[in-house]
Motif scaffolding. Structure first.
Motif, PDB file in Angstrom:
ATOM      1  N   GLY A 177      13.801   1.351   4.073  1.00 23.05           N
ATOM      2  CA  GLY A 177      13.764   2.658   4.719  1.00 23.05           C
ATOM      3  C   GLY A 177      12.462   3.406   4.524  1.00 23.05           C
ATOM      4  N   ASP A 178      11.649   2.968   3.545  1.00 24.73           N
ATOM      5  CA  ASP A 178      10.363   3.627   3.296  1.00 24.73           C
ATOM      6  C   ASP A 178       9.242   3.055   4.148  1.00 24.73           C
ATOM      7  N   VAL A 179       9.511   1.911   4.777  1.00 27.91           N
ATOM      8  CA  VAL A 179       8.466   1.230   5.543  1.00 27.91           C
ATOM      9  C   VAL A 179       8.739   1.426   7.034  1.00 27.91           C
ATOM     10  N   PRO A 180       7.841   2.086   7.743  1.00 29.74           N
ATOM     11  CA  PRO A 180       8.093   2.379   9.163  1.00 29.74           C
ATOM     12  C   PRO A 180       7.840   1.165  10.050  1.00 29.74           C
ATOM     13  N   SER A 181       8.295   1.253  11.278  1.00 31.97           N
ATOM     14  CA  SER A 181       7.883   0.275  12.282  1.00 31.97           C
ATOM     15  C   SER A 181       6.382   0.428  12.505  1.00 31.97           C
ATOM     16  N   MET A 182       5.725  -0.673  12.769  1.00 31.96           N
ATOM     17  CA  MET A 182       4.265  -0.637  12.890  1.00 31.96           C
ATOM     18  C   MET A 182       3.832  -1.071  14.282  1.00 31.96           C
ATOM     19  N   GLN A 183       2.908  -0.317  14.817  1.00 33.91           N
ATOM     20  CA  GLN A 183       2.271  -0.654  16.084  1.00 33.91           C
ATOM     21  C   GLN A 183       0.987  -1.392  15.724  1.00 33.91           C
ATOM     22  N   VAL A 184       0.910  -2.682  16.062  1.00 32.77           N
ATOM     23  CA  VAL A 184      -0.215  -3.498  15.620  1.00 32.77           C
ATOM     24  C   VAL A 184      -1.011  -3.989  16.820  1.00 32.77           C
ATOM     25  N   GLY A 185      -2.324  -3.884  16.716  1.00 29.80           N
ATOM     26  CA  GLY A 185      -3.214  -4.379  17.761  1.00 29.80           C
ATOM     27  C   GLY A 185      -4.336  -5.208  17.169  1.00 29.80           C
ATOM     28  N   ASP A 186      -4.990  -5.979  18.018  1.00 26.82           N
ATOM     29  CA  ASP A 186      -6.109  -6.822  17.590  1.00 26.82           C
ATOM     30  C   ASP A 186      -7.355  -6.472  18.386  1.00 26.82           C
ATOM     31  N   HIS A 187      -8.483  -6.562  17.724  1.00 23.68           N
ATOM     32  CA  HIS A 187      -9.770  -6.375  18.387  1.00 23.68           C
ATOM     33  C   HIS A 187     -10.742  -7.349  17.717  1.00 23.68           C
ATOM     34  N   PRO A 188     -10.601  -8.635  18.029  1.00 24.02           N
ATOM     35  CA  PRO A 188     -11.311  -9.654  17.250  1.00 24.02           C
ATOM     36  C   PRO A 188     -12.775  -9.833  17.626  1.00 24.02           C
ATOM     37  N   SER A 189     -13.565 -10.075  16.603  1.00 18.82           N
ATOM     38  CA  SER A 189     -14.936 -10.540  16.751  1.00 18.82           C
ATOM     39  C   SER A 189     -15.033 -11.807  15.902  1.00 18.82           C
ATOM     40  N   PRO A 190     -15.040 -12.981  16.501  1.00 16.69           N
ATOM     41  CA  PRO A 190     -15.010 -14.223  15.720  1.00 16.69           C
ATOM     42  C   PRO A 190     -16.119 -14.284  14.677  1.00 16.69           C
ATOM     43  N   ALA A 191     -15.756 -14.737  13.488  1.00 15.35           N
ATOM     44  CA  ALA A 191     -16.746 -14.914  12.436  1.00 15.35           C
ATOM     45  C   ALA A 191     -17.723 -16.010  12.834  1.00 15.35           C
ATOM     46  N   LYS A 192     -18.959 -15.847  12.427  1.00 13.37           N
ATOM     47  CA  LYS A 192     -19.987 -16.836  12.732  1.00 13.37           C
ATOM     48  C   LYS A 192     -20.294 -17.735  11.541  1.00 13.37           C
ATOM     49  N   GLY A 237       0.823  -1.210   0.000  1.00 16.27           N
ATOM     50  CA  GLY A 237       0.000   0.000   0.000  1.00 16.27           C
ATOM     51  C   GLY A 237       0.850   1.249   0.000  1.00 16.27           C
ATOM     52  N   ILE A 238       1.946   1.243   0.749  1.00 21.10           N
ATOM     53  CA  ILE A 238       2.882   2.373   0.752  1.00 21.10           C
ATOM     54  C   ILE A 238       3.434   2.591  -0.646  1.00 21.10           C
ATOM     55  N   GLY A 239       3.772   1.485  -1.322  1.00 17.13           N
ATOM     56  CA  GLY A 239       4.297   1.605  -2.673  1.00 17.13           C
ATOM     57  C   GLY A 239       3.340   2.304  -3.605  1.00 17.13           C
ATOM     58  N   GLN A 240       2.072   1.870  -3.594  1.00 21.39           N
ATOM     59  CA  GLN A 240       1.101   2.503  -4.489  1.00 21.39           C
ATOM     60  C   GLN A 240       0.820   3.936  -4.073  1.00 21.39           C
ATOM     61  N   ALA A 241       0.713   4.183  -2.782  1.00 18.73           N
ATOM     62  CA  ALA A 241       0.369   5.529  -2.320  1.00 18.73           C
ATOM     63  C   ALA A 241       1.450   6.549  -2.629  1.00 18.73           C
ATOM     64  N   LEU A 242       2.708   6.164  -2.490  1.00 13.67           N
ATOM     65  CA  LEU A 242       3.787   7.148  -2.564  1.00 13.67           C
ATOM     66  C   LEU A 242       4.612   7.123  -3.844  1.00 13.67           C
ATOM     67  N   MET A 243       4.672   5.983  -4.553  1.00 13.09           N
ATOM     68  CA  MET A 243       5.668   5.961  -5.633  1.00 13.09           C
ATOM     69  C   MET A 243       5.333   5.128  -6.864  1.00 13.09           C
ATOM     70  N   GLU A 244       4.510   4.123  -6.778  1.00  9.93           N
ATOM     71  CA  GLU A 244       4.329   3.220  -7.910  1.00  9.93           C
ATOM     72  C   GLU A 244       3.294   3.740  -8.910  1.00  9.93           C
ATOM     73  N   GLU A 245       3.623   3.661 -10.189  1.00 10.85           N
ATOM     74  CA  GLU A 245       2.665   3.993 -11.248  1.00 10.85           C
ATOM     75  C   GLU A 245       3.204   3.506 -12.582  1.00 10.85           C
ATOM     76  N   VAL A 246       2.455   2.643 -13.249  1.00  8.01           N
ATOM     77  CA  VAL A 246       2.784   2.223 -14.604  1.00  8.01           C
ATOM     78  C   VAL A 246       2.285   3.295 -15.559  1.00  8.01           C
ATOM     79  N   SER A 247       3.172   3.755 -16.440  1.00  6.78           N
ATOM     80  CA  SER A 247       2.821   4.851 -17.347  1.00  6.78           C
ATOM     81  C   SER A 247       3.138   4.484 -18.795  1.00  6.78           C
ATOM     82  N   TYR A 248       2.377   5.079 -19.698  1.00  9.52           N
ATOM     83  CA  TYR A 248       2.568   4.901 -21.142  1.00  9.52           C
ATOM     84  C   TYR A 248       2.621   6.259 -21.815  1.00  9.52           C
TER      85      TYR A 248
END
Length: 790
Positions: free
Chosen positions: A717-732, A686-697
């Motif tokens: 160097g473009d990818v930061p450390s990530m703070q990750v958390g969970d808040h699960p609701s089990p699928a039924k 997602g970082i790649g598409q948001a900040l730098m990636e684009e196929v052009s003609y």
């Protein structure tokens, strides 16, 4: 001497605690892969194999006037040169799209019926027109360059909106205005009425950039033909051997039992390798003609031309709100770029999937989608990680931030007013699906907490002191994972004491062996280290729907649970015989069959061994093996909220992601470590598409971004450390309660990064900026805003 060995039941309990569902068990394959002992397709060779090289068009559009292969055939080491006429004479079938999508008038989407090699017209730079097979790669390449292709150039069109206009260059006579699918969803009259009655309407024109897949392992294939059995074998990286076998058999115009697909380790795919490609038909044909194996290996430069690409939409998005900011309706209109041919599932992400995911986590009562999927003189499109899900969430979240700004409502407050509440679940979304579980407001609040949003103002002041702009934004998302489909869950107790699980999903980087083993161990008490995984041989995988759409743990997990129940059923019958008891008195738990109320028991592994060695009485199973396939596994609804914080240098436009947080609801998490890895990888893309990636003609259809010299990918160097958390609701909707996780990183990251940049630039009055947010584009937005304010 006292025996301190714990009883078998305690050993099983300890093992389950270490390797059971929910434990961060290290991936089984990592030792092999990290040590370089993996076996990828190019690592396989067969005696006497020859090498294939493709001859491709250098024109984006043109009529083929002739192909002269005489010089190439006379070159050293050349074994054969073939053109489209040769393949047409062999009776191979064209590539088509199997999705049952319909136009707004009810007619089916129009097919391009792509042949493996074109005979009449080329439609993009890289379109294969011939191929050479020689003893060595150098000889094949040299001969390919000697093939003379006479093409009469035609005008080209690369923009989907331009291609749909009257008078634009036409790629196919049977597809007027190049529109293969005019997709419509929603009740137009009700939606129009909602917009007419709205207190406020927010409108945005959004470009969803075209991206290249660029997996670490290029595409490669090795074909062999057995004249005695008249059978093709193709070693090739895929996302599932069973489905690819069926498709290749249709393309080669042979019965399915005349094709075998083998897949070893796969170095990434993200949707791209789930297609059959022209090169595979070509080398299969050559292998049959020459009577020897033929290998083809792509180069990175031609991968940019021949691999399917992703995203590529031009969208006009609108959100209708009442005076309090309650959502009344959302609608999209615009174009999706199909490239030159329709194969696989290409129109789906551009139309159907976009609509299914647009409503996201909000109580939006009405939803409309009107997207024309259009053919252009560019590389074909396909599924790319998320396949319509990230883009749909992107449109919705951009609209919400813009609406909040226009209405003077806090952007977080606006979201909270419109979240679906837990008390409203199950919730019938306007997209036509029903969400079964989730706590969307709870996920959102936890994301703000772990992002330390309360102290953002202080960090913003610190950035300003150093001459930098700082912005923060959220990206809530919800994904509708793969549609209902069946999956294989075959369990085999091997003579060597191992237990083999065979399933039709396929690991191309996700780490299936470990979580699948955790589920099986949890269900049957089978020792984790004894479990092996078979996914890569279509002769063994009789059925399966492959890996895609974040379905693997849900689909294969359900198959394992159901198959395990059948194993236990058989085991109770066998254990009753072994223990000389009534079947009704046999209980099963923690890997042991026990006579109820006694300490007499037998472990499942011992039982399997004794069944192999004993002659079982009539009516009693002689093996615990089960060959089972689920009839249907349901979609799940993973969701979450990502928070990005960016810092921008206004003098250069350089943007850095300085903080990144994510809270996700993946239901029951089988292996938290693997899930975190999947999330990190998706965020990086997602970082790649948001900040730098684009196929052009360029205007003539020539690709401008044909190598890593001009197509930027994120580095460490473009990818930061990530703070990750969970808040699960089990699928039924499935017995494990799991939800897909493989594509969620893209869904959450795209929008929070772009929204954060817009937040930072709002100091200059910038309201919107399209991806990719390159330094030049950000700098120009600042300059344009300054000029407008002057």
């Amino acid at each position: 001497m006292q025996d301190h060995t714990p009883p078998a039941s305690l050993e099983n309990a300890i093992a389950l605690q270490k390797y059971g569902v929910g434990q961060p068990v290290r991936r089984k394959e990592d030792d092999t892969l990290v040590r370089g002992k993996g076996k990828y397709t190019d690592d396989f060779s067969l005696p006497g194999q020859a090498i294939c090289w493709m001859v491709r068009s250098s024109h984006a559009h043109g009529l083929i006037k002739g192909i002269d292969t005489a010089a190439a055939k006379a070159m050293p080491g050349v074994l054969g040169v073939w053109t489209g006429a040769d393949l047409a004479a062999a009776g191979y079938k064209p590539f088509t799209c199997g999705l049952p999508l319909k136009n707004r008038d009810g007619s089916p989407l129009l097919q391009t019926n792509r042949p493996a090699l074109v005979t009449d017209k080329v439609r993009f730079v890289g379109d294969p027109v011939a191929f050479v097979v020689a003893e060595t790669a150098a000889q094949a390449r040299d001969a390919a360059e000697a093939v003379e292709v006479d093409i009469e150039p035609l005008p080209a069109v690369t923009d989907a909106a331009e291609a749909s206009k009257p008078g634009a260059p036409q790629l196919y006579d049977n597809i007027p205005n190049n529109v293969a699918l005019d997709y419509h969803y929603g009740d137009t009259a009700k939606i129009d009425a909602a917009f007419a009655a709205a207190a406020h309407v927010t409108k945005l024109d959004i470009v969803n950039t075209r991206v290249a897949v660029v997996s670490m392992e290029p595409r490669v294939a090795l074909a062999h033909y057995d004249r005695k059995t008249e059978r093709f074998t193709l070693q090739v990286p895929t996302q599932g051997v069973s489905g690819n076998k069926a498709i290749l058999a249709r393309l080669l115009n042979v019965p399915a039992d005349k094709v075998r697909i083998l897949t070893g380790n796969v170095g990434g795919s993200f949707g791209m390798k789930n297609l059959n490609y022209p090169e595979y038909t070509c080398i299969a044909h050559a292998a049959r003609e020459l009577g020897r194996p033929v290998k083809w290996l792509d180069e990175r430069s031609t991968s940019f031309l021949s691999d399917s690409q992703g995203r590529a939409q031009l969208i006009h998005a609108e959100l209708a709100l009442d005076a309090d900011g309650k959502f009344l309706a959302v609608r999209l209109s615009g174009y999706g770029n199909l490239g030159a041919y329709i194969t696989g599932v290409a129109p789906g992400p551009l139309s159907l999937n976009t609509g299914k995911n647009l409503a996201s986590v909000y109580r939006t009562p009405l939803l409309g989608v009107d997207i024309k999927t259009v053919l252009t003189n560019t590389t074909l499109m396909g599924a790319y990680r998320g396949a319509g899900r990230p883009e749909a969430n992107y449109y919705m979240e951009r609209l919400i931030d813009a609406a909040a700004d226009e209405m003077g409502i806090n952007r977080f407050t606006l979201r909270k007013r419109n979240f679906i509440k837990p008390s409203q679940l199950p919730f019938p979304a306007a997209s036509g699906v029903t969400y079964d579980s989730g706590d969307f407001a709870g996920v959102f609040q936890k994301a703000l907490e772990i992002s330390d949003y309360d102290n953002f103002a202080r960090r913003k002041k610190e950035s300003k002191k150093s001459g930098k702009l700082r912005g923060i934004a959220v990206g809530s998302y919800l994904e509708v994972t793969a549609p209902p489909s069946g999956e294989l869950g075959k369990i085999t107790f091997e003579p060597d004491g191992s237990v083999k699980l065979t399933t039709g999903t396929l690991d191309y980087g996700q780490g299936h062996a470990t979580p699948f083993a955790q589920v099986l161990s949890d269900q049957l008490g089978v020792p984790f280290e004894k479990i092996t995984l078979e996914q890569g041989d279509s002769d063994l995988v009789r059925f399966g729907n492959g890996t895609g759409g974040s379905r693997s743990i849900t689909a294969t997990g359900q198959a394992i649970v159901e198959a395990s129940a059948l194993v236990v059923e058989k085991g109770k019958k066998a254990a009753a015989h072994m223990l000389e008891a009534s079947e009704a008195d046999i209980e099963f738990g923690q890997g042991r069959f026990t006579i109820a109320g006694t300490d007499r028991s037998i472990g499942i592994m011992e039982l399997a061994e004794r069944m192999r060695e004993s002659k079982m009485p009539e009516g009693t199973p002689d093996t615990l093996d089960v060959d089972h396939a689920t009839k249907e596994t349901a979609s799940t609804f993973p969701n979450g909220c990502h928070v990005a914080e960016v810092e921008i240098d206004p003098d250069t436009g350089v943007t850095r992601i300085v903080r990144y947080s994510a809270v996700n609801d993946f239901g029951v998490v089988v292996n938290p470590m693997i899930v975190a890895g999947q999330l990190h990888g998706g965020v990086a893309q997602g970082i790649g598409q948001a900040l730098m990636e684009e196929v052009s003609y360029d205007a003539s259809g020539q690709p401008i971004t044909g190598s890593f010299m001009d197509y930027a990918l994120p580095r460490a160097g473009d990818v930061p450390s990530m703070q990750v958390g969970d808040h699960p609701s089990p699928a039924k909707s499935n017995p494990l309660g799991t939800k897909g996780c493989g594509e969620a990183g893209c869904a959450g990251s795209l929008v929070c990064i772009v929204n954060a940049v817009v937040d930072a630039l709002s100091e200059y009055g910038v309201k919107h900026i399209n991806m990719p947010l390159t330094p030049e584009r950000v700098w120009r937005a600042i300059q344009d805003a300054k000029a407008s304010a002057a």
